[in-house]
Design a protein around this motif. Structure first.
Motif, PDB file in Angstrom:
ATOM      1  N   ARG A  33       0.816  -1.203   0.000  1.00 49.20           N
ATOM      2  CA  ARG A  33       0.000   0.000   0.000  1.00 49.20           C
ATOM      3  C   ARG A  33       0.855   1.261   0.000  1.00 49.20           C
ATOM      4  N   GLY A  34       2.163   1.106   0.007  1.00 49.36           N
ATOM      5  CA  GLY A  34       3.031   2.276  -0.047  1.00 49.36           C
ATOM      6  C   GLY A  34       3.324   2.858   1.317  1.00 49.36           C
ATOM      7  N   TYR A  35       2.838   2.216   2.389  1.00 47.21           N
ATOM      8  CA  TYR A  35       3.103   2.724   3.733  1.00 47.21           C
ATOM      9  C   TYR A  35       4.338   2.041   4.268  1.00 47.21           C
ATOM     10  N   ALA A  38       4.772   6.330   2.274  1.00 48.52           N
ATOM     11  CA  ALA A  38       4.013   6.812   1.119  1.00 48.52           C
ATOM     12  C   ALA A  38       4.189   8.315   0.891  1.00 48.52           C
ATOM     13  N   ARG A 193      -0.002   9.469  -1.361  1.00 47.94           N
ATOM     14  CA  ARG A 193       0.811   9.662  -2.560  1.00 47.94           C
ATOM     15  C   ARG A 193       0.154  10.629  -3.542  1.00 47.94           C
ATOM     16  N   TYR A 218      -3.524   3.578  -5.898  1.00 46.25           N
ATOM     17  CA  TYR A 218      -3.022   4.319  -4.731  1.00 46.25           C
ATOM     18  C   TYR A 218      -3.983   4.107  -3.579  1.00 46.25           C
TER      19      TYR A 218
END
Ligand code: CUA
Length: 352
Positions: A33-35, A38, A193, A218
């Motif tokens: 999830r980009g965490y 992010a 993001r 995203y």
């Protein structure tokens, strides 16, 4: 001796716990999830401006930290209490007091200036984002209405009459103007993001906007504590090419897919009996507004606001006991036998 022997397993236990906690915090789900980084991987001019500000603040804060802590350590060791020595008195030293007041003021105003500049940059596209009554999107912008609920999101393209939940698509390289509202309590809309955090407040309309640059998925989350399942109030924004966006829009605007197999048809009937009071499926009598619109639920990647991947097994888990899966959400546990649940799963999965 006994204490020393006991403390080794205790230390090992502590180390293992910390390790597990770190693994959980930075697990593959979060990474996907980009965490948690992010904010440092922006994919829109707005998120980039916020990232740049965050770096400036980290640098200023880092320098202040090092200087202050070094000074503190110096003071502790260099000027520690020694017998028969009176401390130097500096009270009323104008030069010194002016210096530290001035330096602090300069730092605070630098931070304020950088923050205001970023706020203006980010707000630039958000101004006058009110949804026009009818007609095409103004200019090249896409106008989206977002409503926060305990604990999920409504996404709407009002001019097109498009309503969906928890997963929305946006076109690449066009301004997305977002009108933010809340149904019950304060939530905060945030896809790190793509844009900064903006509260959704009952009885008030807030605005934000962003220009998505890079195609992709995203993930977003609620950024304001809102109740038991605040942590499971996720959403996803899919940035599409113009063609893919218009395909998605066309599909979302179409009425729900007709059930074809016997299982799906039976599931559709069960849906009208048990679910239609709270959920809408366009093209059917189900017009409930309390829960997420399910017209195209089968096309979404997740269910229960990013709690679980959208697959038949998880749908069955959810329908069996939504309160066990996500305690405190507003969907009650329905009394459904497993056969009915399987029919409902077949029906819902078909709603692409
Ligand atoms: Cu909604 Cu936190």
């Amino acid at each position: 001796m006994r204490g020393a022997r006991r403390s080794v397993p205790r230390l090992l236990f502590l180390a293992a716990s910390v390790g597990l906690l770190l693994a959980a915090l930075t697990g593959c789900d979060a990474a996907q999830r980009g965490y948690p980084v992010a904010v440092f991987r922006p994919e829109s001019p707005e998120a980039t401006a916020i990232r740049d500000l965050a770096i400036i603040l980290l640098i200023i804060g880092g320098i202040a930290f090092v200087v202050v802590e070094s000074w503190l350590l110096l003071a502790i060791f260099r000027f520690r209490n020694r017998p028969e020595e009176e401390a130097i008195q500096t009270h009323g030293n104008l030069k010194m007091e002016s210096a530290w007041t001035l330096v602090t003021a300069v730092i605070i105003f630098a931070v304020l200036g950088a923050t205001i500049k970023t706020m203006v940059d980010v707000a630039g596209t958000a101004s006058a984002a009110a949804v026009p009554a009818a007609g095409a999107f103004p200019g090249d912008a896409v106008v989206m209405r977002v409503v926060g609920h305990q604990f999920w999101w409504t996404f709407e393209y009002p001019q097109q009459g498009l309503v969906t939940a928890n997963e929305v698509h946006v076109p690449q390289n066009r301004t997305v103007k977002v009108q933010l509202e809340a149904e019950d309590v304060i939530h905060s809309f945030w896809a790190p993001r793509l844009m900064g955090k903006t509260d959704t407040i009952p009885g008030q309309i807030n605005y934000t906007s962003f220009v998505p640059i890079q195609e992709g998925t995203y993930f977003g989350l609620c950024g304001e504590f809102c109740g038991a399942q605040h942590a499971h109030m996720g959403f996803r924004v899919v940035v599409d090419s113009p063609q893919a966006f218009s395909d998605w829009t066309r599909n979302q605007l179409a009425p729900a897919a007709q059930p074809t197999t016997d299982q799906q048809i039976a599931g559709g009937q069960a849906f009208q009996q048990s679910c239609a009071g709270c959920h809408s499926v366009r093209g059917t009598p189900a017009q409930g507004k309390r829960g997420p619109d399910l017209t195209h639920v089968g096309s979404r990647g997740a269910i229960a606001a990013e709690l679980m991947e959208n697959n038949p097994e998880n749908l069955a888990i959810w329908l069996t006991d939504p309160q066990a899966a996500k305690h405190g959400n507003l969907m009650p546990k329905l009394v459904l036998d497993q056969q009915t649940i399987q029919k409902l799963v077949a029906y819902l999965t078909n709603l692409k």
